[in-house]
Each structure stands twice: as C-alpha cells, then as structure tokens.
Design a protein around this motif. Structure first.
Motif, PDB file in Angstrom:
ATOM      1  N   ARG A 153      51.821  43.493  46.539  1.00 40.46           N
ATOM      2  CA  ARG A 153      52.428  43.691  45.210  1.00 40.46           C
ATOM      3  C   ARG A 153      51.885  42.696  44.191  1.00 40.46           C
ATOM      4  NH1 ARG A 153      56.442  47.055  44.294  1.00 40.46           N
ATOM      5  NH2 ARG A 153      57.541  45.780  42.795  1.00 40.46           N
ATOM      6  N   CYS A 154      51.690  41.464  44.606  1.00 44.68           N
ATOM      7  CA  CYS A 154      51.162  40.464  43.663  1.00 44.68           C
ATOM      8  C   CYS A 154      49.706  40.761  43.321  1.00 44.68           C
ATOM      9  CB  CYS A 154      51.324  39.055  44.219  1.00 44.68           C
ATOM     10  SG  CYS A 154      53.047  38.487  44.186  1.00 44.68           S
ATOM     11  N   SER A 155      48.933  41.242  44.271  1.00 44.29           N
ATOM     12  CA  SER A 155      47.552  41.636  43.977  1.00 44.29           C
ATOM     13  C   SER A 155      47.540  42.723  42.916  1.00 44.29           C
ATOM     14  CB  SER A 155      46.860  42.132  45.246  1.00 44.29           C
ATOM     15  OG  SER A 155      46.682  41.087  46.160  1.00 44.29           O
ATOM     16  N   ALA A 156      48.381  43.713  43.088  1.00 41.54           N
ATOM     17  CA  ALA A 156      48.478  44.796  42.108  1.00 41.54           C
ATOM     18  C   ALA A 156      48.989  44.261  40.767  1.00 41.54           C
ATOM     19  CB  ALA A 156      49.394  45.899  42.634  1.00 41.54           C
TER      20      ALA A 156
ATOM     21  N   GLU B  15      40.805  36.059  42.357  1.00 41.88           N
ATOM     22  CA  GLU B  15      40.657  35.347  43.626  1.00 41.88           C
ATOM     23  C   GLU B  15      41.806  35.681  44.575  1.00 41.88           C
ATOM     24  OE1 GLU B  15      40.519  30.799  45.405  1.00 41.88           O
ATOM     25  OE2 GLU B  15      40.115  31.113  43.275  1.00 41.88           O
ATOM     26  N   PHE B  16      43.026  35.687  44.051  1.00 43.66           N
ATOM     27  CA  PHE B  16      44.185  36.046  44.873  1.00 43.66           C
ATOM     28  C   PHE B  16      44.041  37.465  45.412  1.00 43.66           C
ATOM     29  CE2 PHE B  16      48.410  37.726  45.623  1.00 43.66           C
ATOM     30  CZ  PHE B  16      49.028  36.695  46.318  1.00 43.66           C
ATOM     31  N   PHE B  17      43.624  38.375  44.554  1.00 44.34           N
ATOM     32  CA  PHE B  17      43.443  39.785  44.926  1.00 44.34           C
ATOM     33  C   PHE B  17      42.466  39.911  46.095  1.00 44.34           C
ATOM     34  CE2 PHE B  17      41.564  43.938  44.695  1.00 44.34           C
ATOM     35  CZ  PHE B  17      42.559  44.780  44.245  1.00 44.34           C
ATOM     36  N   VAL B  18      41.320  39.254  45.987  1.00 45.17           N
ATOM     37  CA  VAL B  18      40.289  39.349  47.023  1.00 45.17           C
ATOM     38  C   VAL B  18      40.766  38.724  48.325  1.00 45.17           C
ATOM     39  CG1 VAL B  18      37.964  38.558  47.659  1.00 45.17           C
ATOM     40  CG2 VAL B  18      38.390  39.489  45.372  1.00 45.17           C
ATOM     41  N   ARG B  19      41.314  37.525  48.240  1.00 41.56           N
ATOM     42  CA  ARG B  19      41.783  36.840  49.457  1.00 41.56           C
ATOM     43  C   ARG B  19      42.924  37.604  50.128  1.00 41.56           C
ATOM     44  NH1 ARG B  19      41.062  30.552  49.496  1.00 41.56           N
ATOM     45  NH2 ARG B  19      39.225  30.365  48.176  1.00 41.56           N
ATOM     46  N   SER B  20      43.837  38.102  49.330  1.00 40.07           N
ATOM     47  CA  SER B  20      44.976  38.838  49.883  1.00 40.07           C
ATOM     48  C   SER B  20      44.534  40.131  50.546  1.00 40.07           C
ATOM     49  CB  SER B  20      45.999  39.137  48.791  1.00 40.07           C
ATOM     50  OG  SER B  20      46.550  37.945  48.306  1.00 40.07           O
TER      51      SER B  20
ATOM     52  N   ALA C 129      41.639  40.739  51.913  1.00 39.48           N
ATOM     53  CA  ALA C 129      40.982  40.379  53.176  1.00 39.48           C
ATOM     54  C   ALA C 129      42.021  39.984  54.226  1.00 39.48           C
ATOM     55  CB  ALA C 129      39.996  39.234  52.946  1.00 39.48           C
ATOM     56  N   GLN C 130      43.023  39.230  53.821  1.00 35.31           N
ATOM     57  CA  GLN C 130      44.084  38.822  54.751  1.00 35.31           C
ATOM     58  C   GLN C 130      44.840  40.037  55.283  1.00 35.31           C
ATOM     59  OE1 GLN C 130      46.662  35.721  53.247  1.00 35.31           O
ATOM     60  NE2 GLN C 130      48.189  36.071  54.837  1.00 35.31           N
ATOM     61  N   LEU C 131      45.158  40.976  54.402  1.00 31.58           N
ATOM     62  CA  LEU C 131      45.856  42.189  54.834  1.00 31.58           C
ATOM     63  C   LEU C 131      45.003  43.012  55.794  1.00 31.58           C
ATOM     64  CD1 LEU C 131      47.490  43.268  51.467  1.00 31.58           C
ATOM     65  CD2 LEU C 131      48.698  42.618  53.560  1.00 31.58           C
TER      66      LEU C 131
ATOM     67  N   GLN D  25      45.415  44.959  60.256  1.00 31.39           N
ATOM     68  CA  GLN D  25      44.395  45.896  60.736  1.00 31.39           C
ATOM     69  C   GLN D  25      44.272  47.120  59.827  1.00 31.39           C
ATOM     70  OE1 GLN D  25      42.351  45.095  63.548  1.00 31.39           O
ATOM     71  NE2 GLN D  25      43.310  43.174  62.988  1.00 31.39           N
ATOM     72  N   LEU D  26      44.233  46.849  58.532  1.00 31.89           N
ATOM     73  CA  LEU D  26      44.124  47.928  57.551  1.00 31.89           C
ATOM     74  C   LEU D  26      42.661  48.177  57.203  1.00 31.89           C
ATOM     75  CD1 LEU D  26      46.964  46.872  55.094  1.00 31.89           C
ATOM     76  CD2 LEU D  26      47.050  48.671  56.813  1.00 31.89           C
ATOM     77  N   SER D  27      42.334  49.427  56.991  1.00 36.79           N
ATOM     78  CA  SER D  27      40.994  49.782  56.534  1.00 36.79           C
ATOM     79  C   SER D  27      40.938  49.618  55.011  1.00 36.79           C
ATOM     80  CB  SER D  27      40.681  51.231  56.910  1.00 36.79           C
ATOM     81  OG  SER D  27      41.505  52.114  56.168  1.00 36.79           O
ATOM     82  N   ARG D  28      39.743  49.684  54.484  1.00 33.66           N
ATOM     83  CA  ARG D  28      39.605  49.618  53.028  1.00 33.66           C
ATOM     84  C   ARG D  28      40.341  50.788  52.366  1.00 33.66           C
ATOM     85  NH1 ARG D  28      34.477  46.565  51.276  1.00 33.66           N
ATOM     86  NH2 ARG D  28      33.968  45.478  53.194  1.00 33.66           N
ATOM     87  N   GLU D  29      40.261  51.945  52.984  1.00 34.34           N
ATOM     88  CA  GLU D  29      40.934  53.121  52.431  1.00 34.34           C
ATOM     89  C   GLU D  29      42.446  52.919  52.395  1.00 34.34           C
ATOM     90  OE1 GLU D  29      38.678  53.301  54.978  1.00 34.34           O
ATOM     91  OE2 GLU D  29      36.981  54.121  53.859  1.00 34.34           O
ATOM     92  N   GLN D  30      42.987  52.320  53.439  1.00 34.43           N
ATOM     93  CA  GLN D  30      44.422  52.055  53.475  1.00 34.43           C
ATOM     94  C   GLN D  30      44.808  51.030  52.419  1.00 34.43           C
ATOM     95  OE1 GLN D  30      44.358  51.105  57.672  1.00 34.43           O
ATOM     96  NE2 GLN D  30      45.708  52.841  58.120  1.00 34.43           N
ATOM     97  N   ILE D  31      43.984  50.001  52.231  1.00 37.54           N
ATOM     98  CA  ILE D  31      44.249  49.001  51.187  1.00 37.54           C
ATOM     99  C   ILE D  31      44.255  49.679  49.823  1.00 37.54           C
ATOM    100  CG2 ILE D  31      43.275  46.982  49.991  1.00 37.54           C
ATOM    101  CD1 ILE D  31      44.506  46.091  52.529  1.00 37.54           C
ATOM    102  N   VAL D  32      43.272  50.527  49.571  1.00 44.11           N
ATOM    103  CA  VAL D  32      43.199  51.240  48.287  1.00 44.11           C
ATOM    104  C   VAL D  32      44.462  52.060  48.066  1.00 44.11           C
ATOM    105  CG1 VAL D  32      42.000  53.098  47.048  1.00 44.11           C
ATOM    106  CG2 VAL D  32      40.693  51.289  48.135  1.00 44.11           C
TER     107      VAL D  32
END
Length: 120
Positions: free
Chosen positions: A38-41, A69-74, A76-78, A83-90
């Motif tokens: 939520r904070c990344s968004a 920076e928070f968005f990118v790090r978060s 990657a952490q997620l 175990q989320l894919s890029r598609e799931q993160i999107v």
C-alpha cells in the motif's frame, strides 16, 4: 521516473496473457507485506500528484527519490518473502492504487507511509 510507474503497470498488465490477468493466484500477505504494498502504491500516486502540482500533495515531502527507492525495495522484498511473480506484484499494486485513489484514502495513509519509509 515514478510518474511512469502506473502507466508501466498498466502496460505490463496489457502485455500479460488473458489467463494471467483473469485469475492471478497470490499467497495471502501478512500485515507488514500489505503495508509495503500500500505504501509503494501511495508513493507512486503521491509523486504523480506532486508533479501535477496538486494542492493535496503540497504538504508532503518530495517523493521522487525516497518514494521510488521504497517502491523498488518493497517490491523486491515482496517478491522474495511472499514468492510473488512480477505479474502478481503488478496486479496487487494496481488494486492498491485503485483503492488509494478513492477520495481521502491517499491522504489517510500517507503520514504512516512517510514514517515507515523515513521520508522527511
């Protein structure tokens, strides 16, 4: 650059096969992981508002560098922890962005997110 995040998320969603867009399976996120999401968004939306000169974003510190920076790090952490894919993160970031775009939601979470990220 952060202003490009939401359009890039939308483009990534369009590039996904229809099957991936319809029913992404995502593991349940814990409270900390949901907060990171939520904070990344919130930072992506907030930075866009700042670039547009929106009055509601005037009282926030600049989000371009620290928010990105928070968005990118978060993200990657997620991906690592949940175990989320890029598609799931999107997909999750898109949903969070839509929720935060509702009236008053972004303003409510921004103070907490700024504190969590240490952005001043």
């Amino acid at each position: 650059m952060t202003r490009l995040i939401l359009p890039l998320l939308a483009a990534a969603m369009l590039a996904l096969p229809a099957s991936a867009q319809q029913a992404p399976t995502t593991p349940a996120l814990n409270l900390q992981q949901n907060m990171l999401l939520r904070c990344s968004a919130a930072f992506a939306l907030g930075q866009r508002l700042q670039q547009a000169g929106a009055p509601e974003a005037a009282g926030w510190p600049p989000l371009a560098a620290g928010g990105r920076e928070f968005f990118v790090r978060s993200s990657a952490q997620l991906m690592d922890e949940a175990q989320l894919s890029r598609e799931q993160i999107v997909t999750l970031l898109t949903r969070a962005s839509q929720d935060l775009a509702r009236e008053g939601q972004l303003a409510r979470v921004m103070p907490v997110c700024l504190q969590v990220a240490g952005i001043r």
